[in-house]
Enzyme design. Structure first.
Site, PDB file in Angstrom:
ATOM      1  CG  ASP A 138       7.564  12.474 -12.749  1.00 32.51           C
ATOM      2  OD1 ASP A 138       8.283  11.451 -12.740  1.00 32.51           O
ATOM      3  OD2 ASP A 138       6.552  12.598 -12.039  1.00 32.51           O
ATOM      4  CE1 TYR A 174       1.018   3.291  -5.961  1.00 37.14           C
ATOM      5  CE2 TYR A 174       0.443   5.459  -5.122  1.00 37.14           C
ATOM      6  CZ  TYR A 174       1.382   4.575  -5.617  1.00 37.14           C
ATOM      7  OH  TYR A 174       2.691   4.971  -5.750  1.00 37.14           O
ATOM      8  CG  ASP A 234      -2.112  -0.845   1.130  1.00 33.00           C
ATOM      9  OD1 ASP A 234      -2.232  -1.587   0.148  1.00 33.00           O
ATOM     10  OD2 ASP A 234      -2.953  -0.814   2.042  1.00 33.00           O
ATOM     11  CG  ASN A 235       2.925   2.538  -2.562  1.00 24.60           C
ATOM     12  OD1 ASN A 235       3.630   2.072  -1.685  1.00 24.60           O
ATOM     13  ND2 ASN A 235       2.981   2.107  -3.803  1.00 24.60           N
ATOM     14  CG  HIS A 246       5.646   7.394 -12.447  1.00 22.59           C
ATOM     15  ND1 HIS A 246       5.215   8.007 -11.298  1.00 22.59           N
ATOM     16  CD2 HIS A 246       6.497   8.267 -13.033  1.00 22.59           C
ATOM     17  CE1 HIS A 246       5.796   9.191 -11.176  1.00 22.59           C
ATOM     18  NE2 HIS A 246       6.579   9.369 -12.228  1.00 22.59           N
ATOM     19  CE  LYS A 255       1.395   1.927  -9.880  1.00 24.91           C
ATOM     20  NZ  LYS A 255       1.930   3.191 -10.385  1.00 24.91           N
ATOM     21  CG  HIS A 275      -1.462   5.520 -12.270  1.00 23.07           C
ATOM     22  ND1 HIS A 275      -0.974   6.049 -11.097  1.00 23.07           N
ATOM     23  CD2 HIS A 275      -2.800   5.724 -12.252  1.00 23.07           C
ATOM     24  CE1 HIS A 275      -1.985   6.549 -10.405  1.00 23.07           C
ATOM     25  NE2 HIS A 275      -3.096   6.364 -11.079  1.00 23.07           N
TER      26      HIS A 275
END
Length: 181
Positions: A170, A132, A48-49, A62, A72, A119
Protein backbone atom coordinates in the site's frame (compact mmCIF):
# COMPACT_ATOMS: atom_id res chain seq x y z
CA UNK A 1 -33.57 0.00 7.73
CA UNK A 2 -32.80 3.59 6.85
CA UNK A 3 -30.90 4.29 3.63
CA UNK A 4 -29.07 7.59 3.09
CA UNK A 5 -27.56 8.43 -0.28
CA UNK A 6 -24.26 10.25 0.16
CA UNK A 7 -23.00 13.16 -1.94
CA UNK A 8 -21.40 10.48 -4.16
CA UNK A 9 -24.09 9.08 -6.46
CA UNK A 10 -24.70 5.39 -5.87
CA UNK A 11 -22.83 5.32 -2.54
CA UNK A 12 -25.16 4.75 0.42
CA UNK A 13 -25.06 4.63 4.22
CA UNK A 14 -27.35 1.97 5.65
CA UNK A 15 -28.59 2.19 9.22
CA UNK A 16 -30.26 -1.05 10.33
CA UNK A 17 -33.28 -1.24 12.57
CA UNK A 18 -32.00 -2.60 15.89
CA UNK A 19 -34.28 -4.37 18.32
CA UNK A 20 -32.97 -4.19 21.91
CA UNK A 21 -34.25 -5.66 25.14
CA UNK A 22 -32.85 -7.02 28.38
CA UNK A 23 -31.37 -10.01 26.54
CA UNK A 24 -29.33 -7.88 24.16
CA UNK A 25 -30.11 -6.90 20.59
CA UNK A 26 -31.11 -8.27 17.20
CA UNK A 27 -30.86 -6.77 13.74
CA UNK A 28 -30.96 -8.00 10.19
CA UNK A 29 -27.47 -7.31 8.86
CA UNK A 30 -28.45 -8.16 5.29
CA UNK A 31 -31.61 -9.05 3.41
CA UNK A 32 -31.10 -9.16 -0.35
CA UNK A 33 -34.70 -8.30 -1.23
CA UNK A 34 -34.97 -5.34 1.17
CA UNK A 35 -31.48 -4.13 0.22
CA UNK A 36 -32.16 -4.13 -3.52
CA UNK A 37 -35.59 -2.51 -3.11
CA UNK A 38 -34.27 0.23 -0.80
CA UNK A 39 -31.30 1.08 -3.05
CA UNK A 40 -33.13 0.41 -6.33
CA UNK A 41 -30.48 -2.12 -7.33
CA UNK A 42 -30.27 -5.68 -8.55
CA UNK A 43 -27.10 -6.70 -6.69
CA UNK A 44 -25.97 -10.21 -5.87
CA UNK A 45 -23.18 -10.57 -3.36
CA UNK A 46 -21.05 -13.64 -4.04
CA UNK A 47 -18.07 -13.30 -1.68
CA UNK A 48 -17.76 -12.36 2.00
CA UNK A 49 -14.47 -11.09 3.44
CA UNK A 50 -13.37 -10.31 6.98
CA UNK A 51 -10.28 -8.64 8.36
CA UNK A 52 -8.88 -8.21 11.86
CA UNK A 53 -6.60 -5.24 12.46
CA UNK A 54 -5.07 -3.27 15.32
CA UNK A 55 -5.19 0.47 15.96
CA UNK A 56 -3.54 2.54 13.25
CA UNK A 57 -3.70 -0.16 10.56
CA UNK A 58 -4.62 1.51 7.29
CA UNK A 59 -5.76 -0.66 4.40
CA UNK A 60 -6.30 0.98 1.03
CA UNK A 61 -7.11 2.65 -1.13
CA UNK A 62 -7.99 -0.41 -3.25
CA UNK A 63 -10.20 -1.17 -6.24
CA UNK A 64 -10.62 -3.76 -8.99
CA UNK A 65 -10.73 -2.84 -12.67
CA UNK A 66 -12.61 -4.00 -15.77
CA UNK A 67 -14.78 -7.09 -15.55
CA UNK A 68 -13.44 -7.70 -12.04
CA UNK A 69 -14.75 -4.41 -10.59
CA UNK A 70 -16.48 -4.94 -7.24
CA UNK A 71 -19.26 -3.28 -5.28
CA UNK A 72 -18.92 -3.75 -1.51
CA UNK A 73 -21.23 -3.66 1.47
CA UNK A 74 -18.99 -2.90 4.46
CA UNK A 75 -19.65 -3.08 8.21
CA UNK A 76 -17.72 -3.32 11.46
CA UNK A 77 -18.40 -6.30 13.71
CA UNK A 78 -16.03 -5.22 16.50
CA UNK A 79 -14.30 -1.91 17.19
CA UNK A 80 -14.29 1.32 15.21
CA UNK A 81 -12.90 2.29 11.80
CA UNK A 82 -12.89 5.34 9.62
CA UNK A 83 -14.10 4.07 6.25
CA UNK A 84 -13.30 5.93 3.02
CA UNK A 85 -14.94 5.67 -0.42
CA UNK A 86 -13.45 7.60 -3.37
CA UNK A 87 -15.35 8.13 -6.62
CA UNK A 88 -12.97 7.18 -9.45
CA UNK A 89 -15.61 7.11 -12.22
CA UNK A 90 -14.23 9.59 -14.77
CA UNK A 91 -17.70 10.42 -16.12
CA UNK A 92 -19.12 11.12 -12.65
CA UNK A 93 -19.82 14.69 -11.48
CA UNK A 94 -18.19 13.72 -8.15
CA UNK A 95 -15.07 12.19 -9.74
CA UNK A 96 -12.13 12.56 -7.36
CA UNK A 97 -14.29 13.27 -4.32
CA UNK A 98 -14.53 11.06 -1.25
CA UNK A 99 -16.67 10.48 1.79
CA UNK A 100 -15.62 9.22 5.18
CA UNK A 101 -17.77 7.59 7.84
CA UNK A 102 -17.08 6.02 11.20
CA UNK A 103 -18.35 2.46 11.24
CA UNK A 104 -18.56 1.02 14.75
CA UNK A 105 -19.84 -2.01 16.56
CA UNK A 106 -22.18 0.37 18.40
CA UNK A 107 -23.75 2.26 15.48
CA UNK A 108 -23.89 -0.84 13.23
CA UNK A 109 -23.93 1.41 10.16
CA UNK A 110 -22.92 -0.02 6.82
CA UNK A 111 -21.64 1.61 3.67
CA UNK A 112 -22.45 0.44 0.16
CA UNK A 113 -19.48 1.23 -2.07
CA UNK A 114 -20.45 0.79 -5.74
CA UNK A 115 -18.25 -0.36 -8.58
CA UNK A 116 -16.01 2.44 -9.80
CA UNK A 117 -14.90 3.47 -6.32
CA UNK A 118 -11.64 3.05 -4.42
CA UNK A 119 -12.06 1.93 -0.81
CA UNK A 120 -9.96 2.00 2.33
CA UNK A 121 -10.16 2.22 6.08
CA UNK A 122 -8.10 2.94 9.17
CA UNK A 123 -8.66 1.36 12.60
CA UNK A 124 -9.47 3.92 15.31
CA UNK A 125 -10.05 1.47 18.21
CA UNK A 126 -7.51 -0.90 19.84
CA UNK A 127 -8.66 -3.65 17.46
CA UNK A 128 -11.37 -4.00 14.83
CA UNK A 129 -13.06 -6.70 12.81
CA UNK A 130 -14.37 -5.46 9.47
CA UNK A 131 -16.68 -7.58 7.34
CA UNK A 132 -17.74 -6.91 3.79
CA UNK A 133 -19.69 -8.49 0.98
CA UNK A 134 -18.54 -8.26 -2.65
CA UNK A 135 -20.60 -8.61 -5.80
CA UNK A 136 -17.67 -10.05 -7.78
CA UNK A 137 -14.81 -12.40 -7.05
CA UNK A 138 -11.36 -11.04 -6.22
CA UNK A 139 -8.92 -11.12 -9.15
CA UNK A 140 -5.29 -10.33 -8.31
CA UNK A 141 -4.50 -9.27 -11.89
CA UNK A 142 -7.23 -6.59 -11.73
CA UNK A 143 -6.21 -5.16 -8.36
CA UNK A 144 -5.24 -1.48 -8.35
CA UNK A 145 -4.88 1.24 -5.77
CA UNK A 146 -4.15 4.84 -4.85
CA UNK A 147 -1.66 5.95 -2.20
CA UNK A 148 -3.40 6.78 1.08
CA UNK A 149 -1.75 10.20 1.47
CA UNK A 150 -2.40 11.46 -2.05
CA UNK A 151 -2.27 15.26 -2.07
CA UNK A 152 -5.06 15.62 -4.64
CA UNK A 153 -7.54 13.67 -2.51
CA UNK A 154 -6.17 15.10 0.77
CA UNK A 155 -7.96 12.55 2.99
CA UNK A 156 -8.08 13.23 6.73
CA UNK A 157 -7.46 9.79 8.25
CA UNK A 158 -8.03 11.16 11.80
CA UNK A 159 -4.73 9.73 13.09
CA UNK A 160 -1.22 11.21 12.97
CA UNK A 161 0.79 9.84 10.02
CA UNK A 162 3.51 8.46 12.34
CA UNK A 163 0.95 6.20 14.06
CA UNK A 164 -0.25 4.54 10.84
CA UNK A 165 0.63 0.92 10.08
CA UNK A 166 0.65 0.37 6.32
CA UNK A 167 1.72 -2.60 4.22
CA UNK A 168 4.64 -2.23 1.83
CA UNK A 169 2.24 -2.92 -1.03
CA UNK A 170 0.00 0.00 0.00
CA UNK A 171 2.93 2.37 0.54
CA UNK A 172 4.03 1.75 -3.06
CA UNK A 173 0.65 2.61 -4.61
CA UNK A 174 0.55 5.41 -7.21
CA UNK A 175 -0.94 8.86 -6.76
CA UNK A 176 -4.54 9.57 -7.77
CA UNK A 177 -3.41 11.21 -11.02
CA UNK A 178 -1.03 8.35 -11.88
CA UNK A 179 -3.60 5.67 -11.06
CA UNK A 180 -6.50 7.21 -12.95
CA UNK A 181 -4.68 8.25 -16.16
Amino acid sequence: MTVIETKLKGCFIIEPTIFKDKRGYFFESFNEQKFNEALNLNSRFIQDNESFSTKGVLRGLHYQTGNSAQAKLVRVVKGKVLDIAVDIRKESPTFGQYISIELTEENKKQIFVPRGFAHGFVVLSDTAILSYKCDNFYNKESEEGIIYNDTTLNIDWKLPPESLIISEKDIDLPSFEEAIL
